[in-house]
Design a protein around this motif. Sequence first.
Motif, PDB file in Angstrom:
ATOM      1  N   VAL A 122       0.950  -1.434  -0.124  1.00  0.00           N
ATOM      2  CA  VAL A 122      -0.077  -0.019  -0.026  1.00  0.00           C
ATOM      3  C   VAL A 122       0.851   1.293  -0.208  1.00  0.00           C
ATOM      4  CG1 VAL A 122      -1.767   1.062   1.480  1.00  0.00           C
ATOM      5  CG2 VAL A 122      -1.637  -1.186   1.417  1.00  0.00           C
ATOM      6  N   PRO A 123       0.598   2.315  -0.853  1.00  0.00           N
ATOM      7  CA  PRO A 123       1.670   3.396  -0.803  1.00  0.00           C
ATOM      8  C   PRO A 123       1.699   4.133   0.460  1.00  0.00           C
ATOM      9  CG  PRO A 123       0.047   3.214  -2.994  1.00  0.00           C
ATOM     10  CD  PRO A 123      -0.536   2.302  -2.096  1.00  0.00           C
TER      11      PRO A 123
ATOM     12  N   MET B 104      -7.816   2.777  -5.790  1.00  0.00           N
ATOM     13  CA  MET B 104      -7.649   2.277  -6.980  1.00  0.00           C
ATOM     14  C   MET B 104      -9.113   2.508  -7.648  1.00  0.00           C
ATOM     15  SD  MET B 104      -6.382  -1.510  -8.271  1.00  0.00           S
ATOM     16  CE  MET B 104      -7.198  -2.236  -6.904  1.00  0.00           C
ATOM     17  N   ASN B 105      -9.233   3.322  -8.757  1.00  0.00           N
ATOM     18  CA  ASN B 105     -10.563   3.828  -9.391  1.00  0.00           C
ATOM     19  C   ASN B 105     -11.420   4.243  -8.489  1.00  0.00           C
ATOM     20  OD1 ASN B 105      -9.177   2.298 -11.750  1.00  0.00           O
ATOM     21  ND2 ASN B 105     -10.012   0.369 -10.904  1.00  0.00           N
ATOM     22  N   GLY B 106     -10.871   5.196  -7.439  1.00  0.00           N
ATOM     23  CA  GLY B 106     -11.814   5.800  -6.644  1.00  0.00           C
ATOM     24  C   GLY B 106     -12.423   5.190  -5.503  1.00  0.00           C
ATOM     25  N   SER B 107     -11.701   4.115  -5.282  1.00  0.00           N
ATOM     26  CA  SER B 107     -12.303   3.086  -4.090  1.00  0.00           C
ATOM     27  C   SER B 107     -12.038   3.905  -2.700  1.00  0.00           C
ATOM     28  CB  SER B 107     -11.196   1.977  -4.172  1.00  0.00           C
ATOM     29  OG  SER B 107      -9.887   2.008  -3.827  1.00  0.00           O
ATOM     30  N   LEU B 108     -11.345   4.885  -2.407  1.00  0.00           N
ATOM     31  CA  LEU B 108     -11.119   5.464  -1.313  1.00  0.00           C
ATOM     32  C   LEU B 108     -12.331   6.491  -0.999  1.00  0.00           C
ATOM     33  CD1 LEU B 108      -9.619   6.253   1.284  1.00  0.00           C
ATOM     34  CD2 LEU B 108      -8.349   8.115  -0.091  1.00  0.00           C
ATOM     35  N   GLU B 109     -12.694   7.146  -2.114  1.00  0.00           N
ATOM     36  CA  GLU B 109     -13.925   8.195  -2.021  1.00  0.00           C
ATOM     37  C   GLU B 109     -15.213   7.120  -1.632  1.00  0.00           C
ATOM     38  OE1 GLU B 109     -13.976  10.741  -5.196  1.00  0.00           O
ATOM     39  OE2 GLU B 109     -16.148  11.571  -4.551  1.00  0.00           O
ATOM     40  N   ARG B 110     -15.302   6.089  -2.525  1.00  0.00           N
ATOM     41  CA  ARG B 110     -16.476   5.272  -2.172  1.00  0.00           C
ATOM     42  C   ARG B 110     -16.395   4.796  -0.911  1.00  0.00           C
ATOM     43  NH1 ARG B 110     -15.328   3.612  -7.437  1.00  0.00           N
ATOM     44  NH2 ARG B 110     -14.338   1.631  -6.295  1.00  0.00           N
TER      45      ARG B 110
ATOM     46  N   GLY C 135      -6.183 -17.830 -16.501  1.00  0.00           N
ATOM     47  CA  GLY C 135      -6.985 -16.909 -17.459  1.00  0.00           C
ATOM     48  C   GLY C 135      -7.408 -15.660 -16.905  1.00  0.00           C
ATOM     49  N   LYS C 136      -7.456 -15.557 -15.689  1.00  0.00           N
ATOM     50  CA  LYS C 136      -8.081 -14.105 -15.159  1.00  0.00           C
ATOM     51  C   LYS C 136      -6.707 -13.249 -14.927  1.00  0.00           C
ATOM     52  CE  LYS C 136     -12.156 -15.713 -15.003  1.00  0.00           C
ATOM     53  NZ  LYS C 136     -13.206 -14.934 -15.778  1.00  0.00           N
ATOM     54  N   LYS C 137      -7.100 -11.927 -14.889  1.00  0.00           N
ATOM     55  CA  LYS C 137      -6.006 -10.978 -14.552  1.00  0.00           C
ATOM     56  C   LYS C 137      -5.925 -10.507 -13.266  1.00  0.00           C
ATOM     57  CE  LYS C 137      -6.263  -9.242 -19.324  1.00  0.00           C
ATOM     58  NZ  LYS C 137      -7.579  -9.451 -19.540  1.00  0.00           N
ATOM     59  N   LEU C 138      -4.842  -9.761 -12.734  1.00  0.00           N
ATOM     60  CA  LEU C 138      -4.809  -9.013 -11.464  1.00  0.00           C
ATOM     61  C   LEU C 138      -5.670  -7.942 -11.406  1.00  0.00           C
ATOM     62  CD1 LEU C 138      -0.841  -8.654 -10.576  1.00  0.00           C
ATOM     63  CD2 LEU C 138      -2.508  -9.875  -9.533  1.00  0.00           C
ATOM     64  N   TYR C 139      -6.714  -7.940 -10.384  1.00  0.00           N
ATOM     65  CA  TYR C 139      -7.410  -6.654 -10.173  1.00  0.00           C
ATOM     66  C   TYR C 139      -8.641  -6.925 -11.000  1.00  0.00           C
ATOM     67  CZ  TYR C 139      -3.045  -5.182  -8.185  1.00  0.00           C
ATOM     68  OH  TYR C 139      -2.041  -5.080  -7.374  1.00  0.00           O
TER      69      TYR C 139
ATOM     70  N   GLN D  68     -15.679 -10.879  -6.217  1.00  0.00           N
ATOM     71  CA  GLN D  68     -14.179 -11.108  -5.581  1.00  0.00           C
ATOM     72  C   GLN D  68     -13.218 -10.378  -6.499  1.00  0.00           C
ATOM     73  OE1 GLN D  68     -12.818 -12.790  -2.641  1.00  0.00           O
ATOM     74  NE2 GLN D  68     -11.171 -11.767  -3.220  1.00  0.00           N
ATOM     75  N   MET D  69     -12.429  -9.446  -5.891  1.00  0.00           N
ATOM     76  CA  MET D  69     -11.497  -8.737  -6.587  1.00  0.00           C
ATOM     77  C   MET D  69     -10.147  -9.754  -6.564  1.00  0.00           C
ATOM     78  SD  MET D  69      -9.951  -5.739  -7.638  1.00  0.00           S
ATOM     79  CE  MET D  69     -10.426  -4.197  -7.112  1.00  0.00           C
ATOM     80  N   LEU D  70      -9.510  -9.979  -7.636  1.00  0.00           N
ATOM     81  CA  LEU D  70      -8.252 -10.732  -7.833  1.00  0.00           C
ATOM     82  C   LEU D  70      -7.068 -10.079  -7.509  1.00  0.00           C
ATOM     83  CD1 LEU D  70      -9.309 -13.019 -10.674  1.00  0.00           C
ATOM     84  CD2 LEU D  70      -9.666 -13.453  -8.244  1.00  0.00           C
ATOM     85  N   TRP D  71      -6.227 -10.359  -6.467  1.00  0.00           N
ATOM     86  CA  TRP D  71      -5.232  -9.750  -5.845  1.00  0.00           C
ATOM     87  C   TRP D  71      -4.006 -10.727  -6.148  1.00  0.00           C
ATOM     88  CZ3 TRP D  71      -6.587  -5.049  -4.145  1.00  0.00           C
ATOM     89  CH2 TRP D  71      -7.606  -4.911  -3.806  1.00  0.00           C
TER      90      TRP D  71
END
Length: 213
Positions: free
Chosen positions: A37-38, A194-200, A77-81, A91-94
Amino acid sequence: MIDSAEKLLAGTTREQRQVLLIVDVQNDFCAGGALAVPHANAIVPLINQFSPHFAHVICTQDWHCPGHISFASSHPGKKLYEIIETQSGAQMLWPDHCVANTHGAEFDGQLDRARCEFVVRKGTHKYLDSYSAFLENDKITQTGLHAYLQQRALTSLFLVGLATDYCVAFTAIDARKLGYQTIMLQAACRAIDMNGSLERACERMDKVGVSRL
Ligand SMILES: [Zn+2]
């Protein structure tokens, strides 16, 4: 922000019902970790400074088995995030992170845990992730934290740690729903954002009455 948190703490020294809940300050979420995490390490001295003000200190620890459902590597076959549907919902993929009994799952070496009385491990089931330290992502499976707090009549939670927009927010929201006074000390939290997740996440916390200082 830091000022208001310090003022608050100055008036609440060792209040018996208050708990400092330190969320996921683990190597994999800190600098150099698998899911860093930054600026995560910046909060550690502050948490160490807050700790002695509390009668109770509890830590949470993300704790997954290899091949955990939350890892992108478990879904060929699935990508990160990417977000996939599972039996317990979206489920978000980490990246692989906080694998049980590895260095990544250990607490950051600078975190002072001398007064930590209880460690809550979450995400321990292979097919079920857990952002909240109270309820896993199926919203049914309990981690044991609620029972621990209830049995000791601990009613007021001060949250610090990682990440603001995921495990801290989910924990804070469940804490409010369970009736705890819930205060997030923002200066001692950091977000993935990521993509506005903090504001939400902040909007969701505000809605249920989480105080953000
Ligand atoms: Zn995890």
